[in-house]
Design an enzyme around this catalytic site. Structure first.
Site, PDB file in Angstrom:
ATOM      1  N   THR A  10       0.909  -1.142   0.000  1.00  0.00           N
ATOM      2  CA  THR A  10       0.000   0.000   0.000  1.00  0.00           C
ATOM      3  C   THR A  10       0.943   1.185   0.000  1.00  0.00           C
ATOM      4  O   THR A  10       2.153   0.998   0.080  1.00  0.00           O
ATOM      5  CB  THR A  10      -0.857  -0.075   1.275  1.00  0.00           C
ATOM      6  OG1 THR A  10      -1.684  -1.218   1.159  1.00  0.00           O
ATOM      7  CG2 THR A  10      -1.710   1.146   1.521  1.00  0.00           C
ATOM      8  N   THR A  29      -4.209   2.280  -1.960  1.00  0.00           N
ATOM      9  CA  THR A  29      -3.774   0.892  -2.144  1.00  0.00           C
ATOM     10  C   THR A  29      -4.477   0.159  -3.265  1.00  0.00           C
ATOM     11  O   THR A  29      -5.584   0.535  -3.664  1.00  0.00           O
ATOM     12  CB  THR A  29      -4.000   0.104  -0.831  1.00  0.00           C
ATOM     13  OG1 THR A  29      -3.348  -1.169  -0.930  1.00  0.00           O
ATOM     14  CG2 THR A  29      -5.473  -0.134  -0.547  1.00  0.00           C
TER      15      THR A  29
HETATM   16  O1  DON Z   1      -7.038  -1.743   3.579  1.00  0.00           O
HETATM   17  C1  DON Z   1      -6.224  -2.500   4.078  1.00  0.00           C
HETATM   18  O2  DON Z   1      -6.078  -2.627   5.276  1.00  0.00           O
HETATM   19  C2  DON Z   1      -5.321  -3.299   3.180  1.00  0.00           C
HETATM   20  N1  DON Z   1      -5.944  -3.472   1.902  1.00  0.00           N
HETATM   21  C3  DON Z   1      -4.018  -2.614   3.079  1.00  0.00           C
HETATM   22  C4  DON Z   1      -3.054  -3.392   2.229  1.00  0.00           C
HETATM   23  C5  DON Z   1      -1.645  -3.097   2.510  1.00  0.00           C
HETATM   24  O3  DON Z   1      -1.288  -2.310   3.327  1.00  0.00           O
HETATM   25  C6  DON Z   1      -0.682  -3.893   1.730  1.00  0.00           C
HETATM   26  N2  DON Z   1       0.625  -3.813   2.291  1.00  0.00           N
HETATM   27  N3  DON Z   1       1.155  -4.737   2.806  1.00  0.00           N
END
Ligand code: DON
Length: 566
Positions: free
Chosen positions: A375, A393
């Site tokens: 993200t 993200t």
């Molecule tokens: O909204 C969320 O919590 C996740 N889709 C965030 C994804 C994310 O941070 C990916 N990184 N590792």
């Protein structure tokens, strides 16, 4: 005479020593210092474009639009047009608010869409390919920001971004590695080679002309180009050829929402963070309130006691997350109770320093994310005193891996943030219940935690992070590193991190960064230590307002992150 000489020597040595001793504690490693305005993001090109908009007289919201879109160009790993995000802002006059431009489930979604006929979850369906894609919110987000707060014409804001896509950007070593890691996936999922499956190496220049054209059409035709026009039609046609269930109606009905932030007091700080459908603000707030009564500063940074107190508060807050939190337009969330002193004081009652509180007997899966960078977060403070914290993200790296060649961007796999079945973990090992079950048009629960902190009523910190479930604890530790451990912004961002999320019942540590005897003592007390599963935890990009009003950037050493300012 000899005696006098000796005395003089001793005096000069001790006075020298004294000087060194007093100088050392204040010799901090600081990040970039700027007089008036700053942008910190995952890539230099994006920070520079955001800053250029500010230099032209634009405000933090204009810069937000430019930075968000520039990340879609130079950081397709997470920057996006095909994903979604959250923004928290604080205007110079102290007014605060948030924008939810999170994806939502297509109308044809069903509660058990990722289960086979025996009720077993088919894990890959929510992660790769057409079924994984939620209705994108980012383009709606930038237009909502522009309509409410923009001070420059959209076409002027997007101009340098379009030029960047057209003229190209230079591949970094990190980017070469990341594209290489996913090259085969891209070809498999798209059933063809794509623009990003070429062998790009460090130092190469990437020119994404398809994306430049898409951005040009958006600049010219507005939001409708994406949600009710040719770009949207192309997305849907591509998705339908790849097993997707999204329709034009989904795009037409998409809306972003202005929501009230979560406000939490901690010492003399006022923490302003994201409300549901992100769990970020509530979970961060619960943890802060549960640990507030403990003398963290006295325990010492990353000491056994500090790790215990934080782990136990994290365990309790993530257990609540799993049960209570979901899309507020679909479920009632007892926000006030969850953040009340009465409720939270009781939650730590059964905590003891002598041994770990076991999570439950519930089945759990391991956290599979090896690098928590998929993200991206950026922080902005403008020359007028407005602040923006935005996290955006595609969910996993390059989202669903579906890439609309003609349009030049990837589509998200945000559907995996729903709970596909109660008790079955998602890609971040998070377990959900009814509150986060799938329903048509519902937004999946997030952990994104764009956050602004006021100290004594004044703007103090702007921060956030990627990292799935570890976002919240990364933001937490960064705030505490400055508040409790007196670190500079850069030191606070760089300091080693750990994380607990109730289930799996383990503390995740960044490898080789914690004292072995601290880890051993925790083991003896019954904590499960996982050191090494994740090479990094979070990637925080932050800004601190210094006592003299200047700004200090904290650009995470874990990536290509860069602060730009003037
Ligand atoms: O909204 C969320 O919590 C996740 N889709 C965030 C994804 C994310 O941070 C990916 N990184 N590792």
């Amino acid at each position: 005479m000899k005696k006098l000489l000796l005395l003089l020597i001793i005096f000069s040595i001790t006075s020298c020593k004294t000087k060194v001793n007093t100088a050392t504690p204040s010799a901090k490693k600081t990040g970039l210092i700027a007089e008036k305005a700053m942008v910190v993001s995952a890539r230099k090109e994006a920070s520079d474009i955001g800053l250029a908009v500010l230099k032209k007289g634009g405000n933090a919201f204009d810069a937000m639009i430019a930075t968000e879109m520039a990340l879609a160009v130079v950081y397709p790993y997470a920057g996006n047009l095909g994903g979604g995000g959250f923004m928290v802002y604080r205007k110079a006059d102290g007014q605060t608010g948030t924008l939810d431009y999170r994806e939502k489930a297509p109308l044809l979604s069903t509660k058990d869409m990722y289960q086979d006929e025996n009720g077993e979850v088919i894990s890959h369906l929510s992660k790769v390919g057409g079924m994984a894609v939620g209705v994108p919110g980012t383009v709606a987000g930038i237009f909502a920001v522009h309509e409410k707060f923009g001070s420059m014409p959209m076409a002027e804001i997007l101009e340098p971004v379009i030029a960047l896509a057209r003229n190209g950007y230079v591949v970094t070593a990190n980017q070469e590695a990341s594209l290489g890691r996913y090259r085969e996936n891209f070809v498999r999922v798209n059933r063809d080679s794509i623009f990003y499956s070429k062998n790009f190496a460090e130092g190469d220049t990437i020119r994404n002309l398809a994306l430049a054209r898409t951005l040009e059409r958006i600049a010219e035709n507005g939001r409708d180009e994406f949600y009710n026009g040719p770009t949207g039609e192309k997305i849907i046609a591509y998705l339908q050829r790849h097993g997707g269930i999204m329709s034009l109606q989904d795009l037409r009905e998409y809306q972003s929402f202005w929501r009230d932030p979560i406000h939490v007091k901690y010492n003399n700080l006022n923490v302003i963070s994201m409300a549901p459908p992100s769990s970020g603000g509530i979970v961060l707030g619960q943890i802060l309130k549960m640990i507030e009564g403990f003398p963290l500063e006295k325990y010492g940074h990353n000491s056994v006691e500090m790790i215990q107190v934080m782990t136990e508060a994290e365990r309790r807050a993530y257990a609540d997350r799993s049960f209570y939190l979901g899309d507020p337009d679909f479920v009632d969330i007892p926000v006030e109770v969850l953040l009340s002193d009465k409720y939270l004081n009781g939650r730590m009652d059964n905590f003891s320093f002598s041994k770990a509180t076991p999570s439950s007997e519930m089945e759990h899966g391991a956290i599979t994310a090896k690098e928590s960078m998929e993200t991206t977060h950026y922080s902005i403070v403008d020359q007028f005193g407005n602040a923006v914290a935005a996290t955006t993200t595609l969910n996993g790296a390059y989202g669903s891996k579906l890439y609309v060649e003609e349009l030049g961007f990837f589509l998200n796999n945000e559907m995996d943030d729903f709970s596909a079945k109660p008790g079955v973990p998602n890609m971040f090992g998070l377990i959900g219940a009814e509150a986060n079950s799938i329903a048509p048009g519902k937004k999946m629960l997030s952990s994104m935690t764009p956050t602004i902190v006021e100290k004594k009523g004044k703007l103090w910190l702007v921060l956030g992070s990627p990292g799935g479930s570890t976002i919240i604890t990364s933001v937490l530790q960064t705030i505490l590193n400055v508040e409790e451990y007196n670190m500079s912004m850069q030191e606070a961002v760089d300091a080693p991190r750990f994380h607990h999320q109730w289930l799996p019942d383990e503390i995740l540590f960044e490898p080789n960064a914690f004292a072995p005897d601290v880890l051993n003592t925790l083991r003896i007390k019954g904590y499960h230590i996982n050191e090494g599963e994740s090479t990094i935890i979070g990637k925080v990009d932050a800004i601190r307002v210094l006592p003299d009003g200047k700004l200090e950037g904290g650009a995470d050493r874990r990536g290509d992150d860069t602060a730009a300012g003037f």
